[in-house]
Design a protein around this motif. Structure first.
Motif, PDB file in Angstrom:
ATOM      1  N   SER A 166       0.696  -1.094  -0.100  1.00  0.00           N
ATOM      2  CA  SER A 166       0.000   0.094  -0.150  1.00  0.00           C
ATOM      3  C   SER A 166       0.760   1.479   0.090  1.00  0.00           C
ATOM      4  CB  SER A 166      -1.020   0.072   1.258  1.00  0.00           C
ATOM      5  OG  SER A 166      -0.014   0.007   2.336  1.00  0.00           O
ATOM      6  N   THR A 436      -7.037  -3.362   4.885  1.00  0.00           N
ATOM      7  CA  THR A 436      -6.580  -3.123   3.512  1.00  0.00           C
ATOM      8  C   THR A 436      -7.267  -4.238   2.472  1.00  0.00           C
ATOM      9  OG1 THR A 436      -4.306  -2.511   4.295  1.00  0.00           O
ATOM     10  CG2 THR A 436      -4.496  -3.061   2.052  1.00  0.00           C
ATOM     11  N   MET A 438      -7.125  -4.550  -1.813  1.00  0.00           N
ATOM     12  CA  MET A 438      -6.482  -4.415  -3.015  1.00  0.00           C
ATOM     13  C   MET A 438      -6.964  -5.424  -3.915  1.00  0.00           C
ATOM     14  SD  MET A 438      -2.460  -4.170  -4.340  1.00  0.00           S
ATOM     15  CE  MET A 438      -2.472  -5.782  -4.962  1.00  0.00           C
ATOM     16  N   LEU A 461      -7.243   0.344  -4.662  1.00  0.00           N
ATOM     17  CA  LEU A 461      -6.720   0.164  -3.380  1.00  0.00           C
ATOM     18  C   LEU A 461      -7.546   1.012  -2.489  1.00  0.00           C
ATOM     19  CD1 LEU A 461      -4.259  -0.722  -1.378  1.00  0.00           C
ATOM     20  CD2 LEU A 461      -3.515   1.551  -2.194  1.00  0.00           C
ATOM     21  N   VAL A 463      -7.577   1.837   1.692  1.00  0.00           N
ATOM     22  CA  VAL A 463      -6.923   1.262   2.994  1.00  0.00           C
ATOM     23  C   VAL A 463      -7.611   2.265   4.202  1.00  0.00           C
ATOM     24  CG1 VAL A 463      -4.860   1.157   4.540  1.00  0.00           C
ATOM     25  CG2 VAL A 463      -4.690   0.852   2.031  1.00  0.00           C
ATOM     26  N   SER A 512      -0.102   5.737  -1.997  1.00  0.00           N
ATOM     27  CA  SER A 512       0.524   5.421  -1.049  1.00  0.00           C
ATOM     28  C   SER A 512      -0.560   5.686   0.095  1.00  0.00           C
ATOM     29  CB  SER A 512       1.864   6.080  -0.748  1.00  0.00           C
ATOM     30  OG  SER A 512       2.191   5.693   0.463  1.00  0.00           O
ATOM     31  N   ALA A 513      -0.937   4.746   1.010  1.00  0.00           N
ATOM     32  CA  ALA A 513      -1.849   4.902   2.023  1.00  0.00           C
ATOM     33  C   ALA A 513      -1.167   5.926   3.171  1.00  0.00           C
ATOM     34  CB  ALA A 513      -2.149   3.555   2.506  1.00  0.00           C
TER      35      ALA A 513
END
Length: 755
Positions: A166, A436, A438, A461, A463, A512-513
């Motif tokens: 992530s 999470t 995905m 994605l 999160v 990017s989480a």
């Protein structure tokens, strides 16, 4: 959905439909790295692992390079694969120990992206961002003993679409564990070397019994610090089994790691000039630490932060997975992996900024725990010239972090390494529940008799993190954060110009989480969090890359160019010295643009002789100014911190019969320490050398090998890791204690027996 993303999705679908009229794709060969790791079928994005460095990644639609087991084992026993991969183009890795395992100083940068913006997996299992204060995984050195690795793969730009990460904005590193041997065997290795280094490794393989095979290994590693006082110790056990039949394969892996590290002192540019590069903490001079805490300095010390008594990292990890692959038909493969990871860790700092009843020092700890469970099912279906892949990654992560103080006793200096319990003061405590999800879909297509290959797909994605502050609500925030993008496309193509040459190009988007724990948005005050959360956007990137490859008997080479747009860069702004540990502010500081080129060449003019080169040029610049409170920080046009513009690696190797000789060198350009580029460290060269000889088919053993490794051959004095205590906007006087000295020359001798 944006217009750009809609257009890309439509283009991908049309391309799939058009190429469906092409010739049926040939079955892709299983690469060595994947074969050894137990993959049932070779995905299109696996690189071919050669005996030496795979500099070209032939057949790939993006920049992919790999190292095989032989390459990893040529380094000193216990060396991190991250250090070995630093010879690949665009990879900047530093640590202050000779193996690259000391996690406080472990710093990785690829094309201007830091370690927290990269993705890492072991046999497909996510390792998180592998950072020191980790919230979602563990370092590769704690996940597997280096002796049990079979290979490693680097994607400098657009990582594989199925990578369970992530945070992989700037590339991925995938590691593979070795499979059990088909023959019964015992492997024993003993290493001795500089600073009382002792490393013992043992492995037992059961051999194959009706399709079932397994191994169990253990390693114990201990060494003294190369400067100062204190041990570095690691005990680790690995086990793996494989059970396979005609149409199925089941494998399982387990790891138990117990790591105890004594930290090296963080230096500043100013303190290094005043005290020397080999300056370290006070241990075991307890009285001097007490005097310094009371302002009585001597021996050139002028500040509380020049040294502390001692600092440590303590980490316990247990990791396990079970994976299964089933060939439902010759064209359909179902696969699934389930994994579990438990971690407990503490960072210790004997701080003079707080006092105990009998001594002006206390032990300050940052305490971590992680419990993760995950599930990754996937489907692969060959339809004509299409290889369709689809899969999920689901993970639940329960993470906790707390800051505590423990009183110290004047008559009992804290020399023993252990987990502290029952604190005398709790500063803050937080819990984070993170879910999470995905999913990905990929179509790999080949036509024109395989000369043209196209990968087109996307991933989604989401999160979601629910953060709760249990103690210390004035300085730590509670609240929910969601990072989500349901369409992150990837598209790439490779065209074979001739039998030996090909061109490739790709485009990808990644998200990017938000980080949790000590370095994320929840590490600010509740008021600051509430003010930022409505407009806070997760970091994202768009990567374009293209290149040319050639692969011939005497030479392999590749040239790649790239451009990366990094948007919504999030920055934790330090408000005090690292040991004080006050809450940071958190801000979106705008965009970063990276442009660069990478050249790799492996020349093999004679049998047994090779000469490797990699050259990388990277220009990463901040595209925006930002506000630090009411202060405008003019970072636009400045270079990204710890992102050298030029990197060069070279390695000469000669092999004959059982003899191997190797000499390598790495050049690292100057690096900036501040966002305004008013402080920097100089460029440097470091050389390493190795020699080994193996005797085979002995009367008393299958093989016996002696290997000598010398790191930092010419004893170069240099700054290795920077940013260990973060970066600041400006520091023209060089006062920020955020540097680590590189290790001096070290010598190690390993003897290995195979029965």
């Amino acid at each position: 959905m944006t217009t750009t993303k809609t257009t890309l999705l439509a283009a991908s679908i049309l391309l799939c439909l058009y190429t469906g009229r092409g010739q049926a794709a040939e079955a892709a060969p299983l690469p060595a790295a994947a074969a050894d790791s137990g993959a049932a079928a070779a995905p299109a994005d696996d690189a071919t692992t050669l005996d030496a460095v795979s500099v070209v990644g032939t057949g790939q639609t993006r920049q992919v390079q790999a190292l095989g087991r032989a390459e990893l084992q040529r380094e000193a026993a216990g060396t991190s694969p991250l250090k070995v991969m630093a010879k690949l183009p665009g990879v900047h890795f530093q640590s202050s120990d000779p193996w690259g395992n000391y996690e406080w100083s472990s710093k990785l940068n690829i094309r201007g992206f830091s370690q927290q913006q990269l993705g890492f997996t072991l046999d497909g299992v996510p390792l998180g961002d592998m950072s020191y204060g980790n919230h979602n995984g563990l370092h590769i050195g704690r996940a597997i003993s280096s002796e049990n690795l079979s290979g490693a793969e680097l994607s400098q730009g657009s990582g594989a679409i199925d990578t369970a990460s992530s945070g992989n904005l700037g590339g991925t590193l995938r590691f593979f564990s070795s499979d059990p041997s088909a023959e019964f065997g015992v492997r024993l290795a003993q290493t001795v070397g500089s600073d009382a280094t002792r490393r013992t490794y043992a492995r037992l393989d059961t051999g194959d019994h009706g399709g079932f095979s397994a191994y169990l290994s253990g390693v114990f590693h201990t060494t003294d610090k190369w400067k100062g006082e204190g041990p570095q110790r690691n005990t680790q056990f690995n086990g793996k089994f494989v059970f396979s039949g005609e149409d199925f394969r089941v494998s399982g892996y387990a790891d138990s790691s117990r790591r105890r590290e004594t930290d090296y002192a963080d230096l500043s540019l100013e303190s290094a000039k005043r005290l020397g590069m080999d300056w370290d903490n006070y241990a075991k001079d307890w009285q001097r630490a007490i005097d310094a805490a009371q302002g009585r300095f001597r021996g050139g010390v002028t500040s509380l932060d020049d040294a502390y008594y001692i600092a440590r990292g303590v980490r316990d990890d247990d990791l396990a997975y079970v994976s299964a692959d089933w060939n439902v038909t010759p064209d359909v493969v179902l696969a699934a992996t389930a994994y579990y990871h438990r971690n407990e860790g503490q960072g210790h700092w004997a701080t003079p900024y707080s006092t105990s009843p009998t001594v002006p020092l206390r032990m300050r700890t940052t305490e971590y725990d992680i419990e993760r469970t995950g599930f990754m099912p996937s489907l692969s279906w060959q339809i004509g010239n299409h290889r369709l892949q689809a899969g999920l990654w689901l993970e639940k992560n329960d993470h906790g972090v707390q800051r505590n103080f423990y009183d110290l006793n004047r008559n009992e200096p804290p020399n023993e390494i252990f987990f502290y319990r029952n604190p005398d003061q709790r500063v803050f405590r937080q819990r984070f529940d993170t879910d999470t999800r995905m999913y990905y879909v990929l179509d790999h297509m080949e036509f024109a008799d395989g000369r043209l290959a196209v990968d087109a797909g996307f991933k989604g994605l989401r999160v979601e993190t629910d953060g709760k502050t249990l103690i210390g609500g004035a300085s730590r925030a509670s609240g929910k954060l969601v990072s989500e993008d349901n369409f992150l496309p990837q598209i790439g193509a490779r065209w074979q110009l001739s039998e030996h040459e090909e061109i490739f190009g790709s485009y990808s988007e990644n998200l990017s989480a938000f980080r949790t724990g000590v370095n994320g948005p929840h590490s600010t005050s509740q008021a600051a969090f509430n003010a930022a959360v409505a407009t806070l956007e997760p970091e994202s990137s768009k990567t374009f890359e293209a290149g040319l490859r050639t692969s011939r008997d005497a030479i392999e080479a590749s040239v790649a160019v790239y451009r990366v747009n990094f948007e919504n860069r999030l920055l934790a702004i330090a408000r005090c010295a690292g040991i004080v540990g006050c809450a940071s502010s958190f801000a979106n500081v705008g965009d970063v643009e990276s442009r660069g080129a990478e050249v790799t060449v492996l020349w093999k003019p004679l049998a047994g002789f090779s000469w490797y080169h990699s050259l990388a040029f990277n220009d990463s610049q901040y595209e925006s100014d930002y506000l630090d409170g009411a202060t405008l920080v003019r970072t636009r046009g400045k270079q990204v911190v710890d992102a050298p513009k030029r990197l060069y690696a070279t390695e000469v190797r000669w092999e004959r019969d059982g003899l191997q000789l190797q000499l390598g060198a790495k050049y690292t350009d100057q690096r900036y320490l501040t966002y305004l580029n008013d402080s920097k460290v100089d460029a440097f060269w470091v050389f390493d050398a190795a020699a080994s000889y193996e005797w085979k088919d002995l009367s008393w053993a299958d093989a016996f090998k002696l290997q000598l490794n010398v790191t930092n051959l010419f004893d170069k004095e240099y700054f290795g890791s920077i940013g260990t205590n973060g970066f600041v906007a400006s520091d023209p006087r060089g006062l920020n204690y955020t540097l680590q000295s590189g290790a001096p020359r070290q010598v190690f001798l390993t003897g290995e027996l195979k029965f």
